[in-house]
Design a protein around this motif. Sequence first.
Motif, short mmCIF file in Angstrom:
data_model
loop_
_atom_site.label_atom_id
_atom_site.label_comp_id
_atom_site.label_asym_id
_atom_site.label_seq_id
_atom_site.Cartn_x
_atom_site.Cartn_y
_atom_site.Cartn_z
N TRP A 1 -0.56 -0.70 11.34
CA TRP A 1 0.17 0.49 10.89
C TRP A 1 1.10 0.99 11.99
CZ3 TRP A 1 1.59 2.67 6.63
CH2 TRP A 1 0.84 2.52 5.46
N GLU A 2 0.58 1.05 13.22
CA GLU A 2 1.43 1.53 14.32
C GLU A 2 2.65 0.64 14.50
OE1 GLU A 2 -0.78 2.17 17.94
OE2 GLU A 2 -1.40 4.15 17.23
N GLU A 3 2.45 -0.68 14.41
CA GLU A 3 3.55 -1.61 14.61
C GLU A 3 4.54 -1.63 13.44
OE1 GLU A 3 1.58 -5.32 15.37
OE2 GLU A 3 0.98 -4.71 17.40
N ASN A 4 4.12 -1.15 12.27
CA ASN A 4 4.97 -1.20 11.08
C ASN A 4 5.27 0.18 10.49
OD1 ASN A 4 5.28 -4.23 10.29
ND2 ASN A 4 3.14 -3.99 10.92
N ILE A 5 5.05 1.24 11.26
CA ILE A 5 5.23 2.60 10.75
C ILE A 5 6.68 2.87 10.34
CG2 ILE A 5 5.64 3.74 12.98
CD1 ILE A 5 3.38 5.08 10.13
N ASP A 6 7.63 2.15 10.93
CA ASP A 6 9.03 2.35 10.56
C ASP A 6 9.31 1.93 9.12
OD1 ASP A 6 9.72 3.55 12.93
OD2 ASP A 6 10.46 1.70 13.86
N LYS A 7 8.50 1.03 8.58
CA LYS A 7 8.65 0.66 7.16
C LYS A 7 8.38 1.87 6.28
CE LYS A 7 7.19 -4.16 7.71
NZ LYS A 7 6.18 -5.17 7.31
N LEU A 8 7.33 2.61 6.63
CA LEU A 8 7.00 3.83 5.90
C LEU A 8 8.08 4.88 6.12
CD1 LEU A 8 5.06 5.73 4.33
CD2 LEU A 8 3.94 6.20 6.52
N ARG A 9 8.48 5.07 7.36
CA ARG A 9 9.47 6.10 7.68
C ARG A 9 10.83 5.81 7.05
NH1 ARG A 9 7.65 6.56 14.00
NH2 ARG A 9 5.86 7.91 13.63
N GLY A 10 11.12 4.55 6.77
CA GLY A 10 12.40 4.18 6.16
C GLY A 10 12.42 4.26 4.65
N ALA A 11 11.26 4.54 4.04
CA ALA A 11 11.17 4.60 2.58
C ALA A 11 11.53 5.99 2.07
CB ALA A 11 9.76 4.23 2.14
N ASN A 12 12.11 6.03 0.88
CA ASN A 12 12.42 7.30 0.23
C ASN A 12 11.19 7.72 -0.57
OD1 ASN A 12 13.31 9.48 -1.21
ND2 ASN A 12 14.93 8.40 -2.29
N LEU A 13 10.44 8.66 -0.04
CA LEU A 13 9.22 9.14 -0.70
C LEU A 13 9.37 10.56 -1.23
CD1 LEU A 13 6.37 7.79 1.64
CD2 LEU A 13 7.49 6.68 -0.30
N ASN A 14 10.58 11.08 -1.23
CA ASN A 14 10.80 12.44 -1.68
C ASN A 14 10.32 12.62 -3.12
OD1 ASN A 14 11.71 15.09 -1.20
ND2 ASN A 14 13.58 14.67 -2.35
N GLY A 15 9.31 13.47 -3.30
CA GLY A 15 8.77 13.75 -4.63
C GLY A 15 7.78 12.71 -5.14
N LYS A 16 7.57 11.62 -4.42
CA LYS A 16 6.67 10.54 -4.87
C LYS A 16 5.22 10.98 -4.72
CE LYS A 16 7.39 6.19 -4.72
NZ LYS A 16 7.18 5.95 -6.13
N LYS A 17 4.41 10.61 -5.73
CA LYS A 17 2.98 10.88 -5.65
C LYS A 17 2.34 9.84 -4.73
CE LYS A 17 2.26 13.23 -9.97
NZ LYS A 17 1.57 13.26 -11.26
N VAL A 18 1.65 10.35 -3.71
CA VAL A 18 0.99 9.50 -2.71
C VAL A 18 -0.46 9.97 -2.56
CG1 VAL A 18 0.96 8.77 -0.30
CG2 VAL A 18 3.14 9.09 -1.46
N ALA A 19 -1.37 9.01 -2.58
CA ALA A 19 -2.78 9.29 -2.32
C ALA A 19 -3.19 8.50 -1.08
CB ALA A 19 -3.63 8.89 -3.52
N LEU A 20 -4.16 9.02 -0.36
CA LEU A 20 -4.57 8.42 0.91
C LEU A 20 -6.06 8.14 0.94
CD1 LEU A 20 -2.69 11.02 3.13
CD2 LEU A 20 -1.89 8.73 2.58
N PHE A 21 -6.43 7.06 1.62
CA PHE A 21 -7.85 6.84 1.91
C PHE A 21 -7.96 6.37 3.36
CE2 PHE A 21 -6.71 2.55 0.63
CZ PHE A 21 -7.49 1.72 1.41
#
Length: 160
Positions: A62-82
Motif C-alpha cells: 500500500w505504501e509503495e502504491n498509494i499514488d494509485k489511490l491518490r490519483g483516482a477520482n473518488l469524489n462522491g464514490k461509496k468506499v468501505a474499509l476493512f
Amino acid sequence: MSITVIFGSDGGATKGVASKISKKCQGRSVDIKDATTDDFENCHLLILGSPTYGDGTLQTDWEENIDKLRGANLNGKKVALFGTGDQQTYPLSFVDAMGILYDEVSALGAQVIGFTETSGYDYVGSTAERDGKFVGLALDQDTQSGKTEKRVTAWLSQLL
C-alpha cells in the motif's frame, strides 16, 4: 452493483479476507500491486483493505502504491474499509492502517460507509476509531479468527 475489493497482504490473512468478501458480494478482488486507476473508479462500491504493521503503518505494498489511490477520482464514490490487526500484540495501534486509508479516501471526497461498533475488541488505541466507532470492519485474524465469518456477513449486509 459492481464491487471491487483492493487489498494489500504479505502473510495472506488480508488476502484471505478480501477473497471472502469478494465472493460473498460477487465482487472482484485486486491486489494493490496490480491495481489501476480504473479499478478504483469503475465500480459502484469500492472496498479497501490493509493489515497494520507494527506501531501503526500501512502495509508495504500500500505504501509503495498509494499514488494509485491518490490519483483516482473518488469524489462522491461509496468506499468501505476493512483492516486486519493483532489487538493483543499491538493494542496501541490496532487496525491503524484502516484509519490511514480512511484519511486518504476522505481527502479525495469519497463517501465512507460501513462504520462498525468497537465492542467485542480488547485494544487500547486505534486511529481507525472515530467518534466511538471503527471507520470500517476491524478483524483480528490472530486472536479472534473465529468471529471473522459472522463479522464479515453482518458488515456486508450493512453495505449492500
